[in-house]
Design a protein around this motif. Structure first.
Motif, PDB file in Angstrom:
ATOM      1  N   UNK A 109      72.921  70.278 -13.491  1.00 29.91           N
ATOM      2  CA  UNK A 109      72.247  71.230 -14.271  1.00 29.91           C
ATOM      3  C   UNK A 109      71.654  71.438 -14.605  1.00 29.91           C
ATOM      4  N   UNK A 142      66.811  74.092  -9.093  1.00 28.43           N
ATOM      5  CA  UNK A 142      65.295  73.589  -9.559  1.00 28.43           C
ATOM      6  C   UNK A 142      64.641  72.660  -9.387  1.00 28.43           C
ATOM      7  N   UNK A 158      69.151  75.003  -1.561  1.00 26.37           N
ATOM      8  CA  UNK A 158      69.057  74.607  -2.569  1.00 26.37           C
ATOM      9  C   UNK A 158      69.940  75.016  -3.755  1.00 26.37           C
ATOM     10  N   UNK A 159      70.523  74.753  -4.641  1.00 29.06           N
ATOM     11  CA  UNK A 159      70.420  76.391  -5.657  1.00 29.06           C
ATOM     12  C   UNK A 159      70.149  74.419  -6.830  1.00 29.06           C
ATOM     13  N   UNK A 173      79.857  78.491  -1.969  1.00 35.86           N
ATOM     14  CA  UNK A 173      79.984  78.288  -3.351  1.00 35.86           C
ATOM     15  C   UNK A 173      79.251  77.686  -3.891  1.00 35.86           C
ATOM     16  N   UNK A 174      77.801  78.082  -5.083  1.00 37.77           N
ATOM     17  CA  UNK A 174      77.059  77.408  -4.663  1.00 37.77           C
ATOM     18  C   UNK A 174      77.106  76.654  -6.574  1.00 37.77           C
ATOM     19  N   UNK A 175      77.796  76.980  -7.181  1.00 39.74           N
ATOM     20  CA  UNK A 175      78.447  76.704  -8.386  1.00 39.74           C
ATOM     21  C   UNK A 175      77.669  74.770  -8.273  1.00 39.74           C
ATOM     22  N   UNK A 176      77.317  74.911  -9.828  1.00 37.02           N
ATOM     23  CA  UNK A 176      76.520  73.401  -9.249  1.00 37.02           C
ATOM     24  C   UNK A 176      78.086  72.503 -10.349  1.00 37.02           C
TER      25      UNK A 176
END
Lengths: 242, 130
Positions: free
Chosen positions: B130, B14, B11-12, B122-125
């Protein structure tokens, strides 16, 4: 930059991400020759090494060493689509500040001409921290950024200049070139139908010593560093795993 | 994206990364595609020790693919009389030639779904994550 308040995530969205998305195909057609230091770094990796190319663009560095496995990532999905062709590697769309990789896992990472697109010192350091965090304790990251000191380039920037700049990208008209008359010299080519379009990308131009300082600020160690063709580069190793 | 890639993705977010449940990601509504590529037996041999084998087994089970051996195959199992063994060929097919063409990858911790389209995840949140 002129207005510091503007810098940050939203600013980069407009002045970096959207621009690359639009110029992806043209940009890619001009990026095919690997730089020597980067090529050497990749060639010297032991076979079976696992690594990342963070901000891989069109994936030109994915083609260098077929005996390692690289997960490339880029913020631009158009560039990621172009990079997909390079076997045996892989490509995903991701942001350097939110990478989808386990911490402390990879043997190497490269991030070429990426960190200079973040618009504050804090965000650039966060990006370097993000790269180093993916590495296992013996891992190495090669980072390249554009230099302020490029007196010999056509851009001619030097030490006294502003570090936060907008750099034009000119996309030439796409229709076939036609010379206006048989007598015209070859440099007076008129492009019919489609006009040139200019895009502006944001860059932070690094000063001598600044890249090393950013690496150290996030606890990384410099293994080797230098200057090559208008760029500052550093090979860094991670801080002790948290 | 080839299945090998999933062994290197989490998972992207944090807040998820340090959580064991965020790895491996779970495929959902995945459409698979076979793309033939030249086999590099040495690459397979070199990459195997670097794989999280448990995660590979979870993935093949979740995709409804044939079960993998209980343990990572040894070097001896990868070659027969100097030629790539059936095990090596099967691993090449699974890791390098089998690709998720479309679908979703789901984090086992936060349950966020990442889209896979035209073979690219696509891992853009979204900004609120964020």
């Amino acid at each position: 930059m002129g207005n510091v308040l503007k810098a940050g995530k939203q600013y980069e969205e407009t002045h970096v991400h959207e621009v690359y998305e639009q110029i992806a195909s043209h940009f890619s057609s001009t990026r095919y020759k690997p730089w020597p230091i980067i090529e050497r770094f990749l060639q010297e990796l032991p076979a079976g090494s696992i690594g990342l190319d963070i901000g891989c663009g069109n994936g030109k560095y994915l083609a260098v060493n077929p005996n390692v496995f690289i997960v490339g990532s880029d913020r631009s999905s158009n560039l990621a689509s172009i990079a997909l062709q390079h076997q045996p590697h892989s490509v995903v769309v991701a942001d350097i500040l939110d990478l989808p990789h386990r911490n402390g896992h990879f043997d190497f990472a490269i991030s070429i001409a990426v960190v200079h697109h973040l618009s504050t010192t804090e965000r650039r350091r966060e990006a370097i921290d993000s790269i180093l965090t993916t590495l296992q304790p013996d891992g190495r990251a090669l980072i390249y950024v554009w230099a302020l000191e490029q007196g010999s380039s056509r851009r001619g920037w030097s030490e006294g200049d502003e570090q936060d700049v907008m750099v034009p990208w000119v996309m030439k008209g796409s229709k076939k070139s036609k010379v206006t008359s048989g007598q015209a010299p070859s440099d007076q080519v008129v492009i019919h139908g489609v006009e040139d379009k200019t895009f502006h990308r944001y860059y932070h131009l690094y000063r001598k010593g600044e890249l090393e300082a950013d690496v150290k600020a996030v606890g990384g160690e410099i293994v080797e560093a230098g200057y090559e063709k208008d760029n500052w580069w550093a090979i860094a190793r991670p801080k002790d795993v948290k | 994206m080839k299945l090998l890639t999933l062994n290197f993705l989490t998972c992207a977010r944090k807040t998820c990364k340090s959580n064991a449940a965020a790895f491996p990601l779970h495929p959902k509504e995945a459409e698979l595609e076979q793309v033939e590529t030249d086999m590099n037996p040495l690459f397979i041999k070199n990459i195997l020790p670097r794989l999280d084998w448990e995660a590979m087994k979870t993935l093949t089970t979740e995709l409804g693919l044939p079960n993998l051996p209980a343990e990572t195959p040894s070097d001896e199992e990868l070659a027969t009389d100097g030629e790539p063994s059936q095990t090596a060929k099967d691993l090449h097919t699974l890791l390098m030639e089998t690709s998720i063409q479309s679908g979703k990858l789901v984090c086992g911790n936060c349950e966020h779904e990442y889209a896979v389209k035209e073979g690219i995840a696509n891992f853009l949140l979204p900004s609120h994550m964020v």
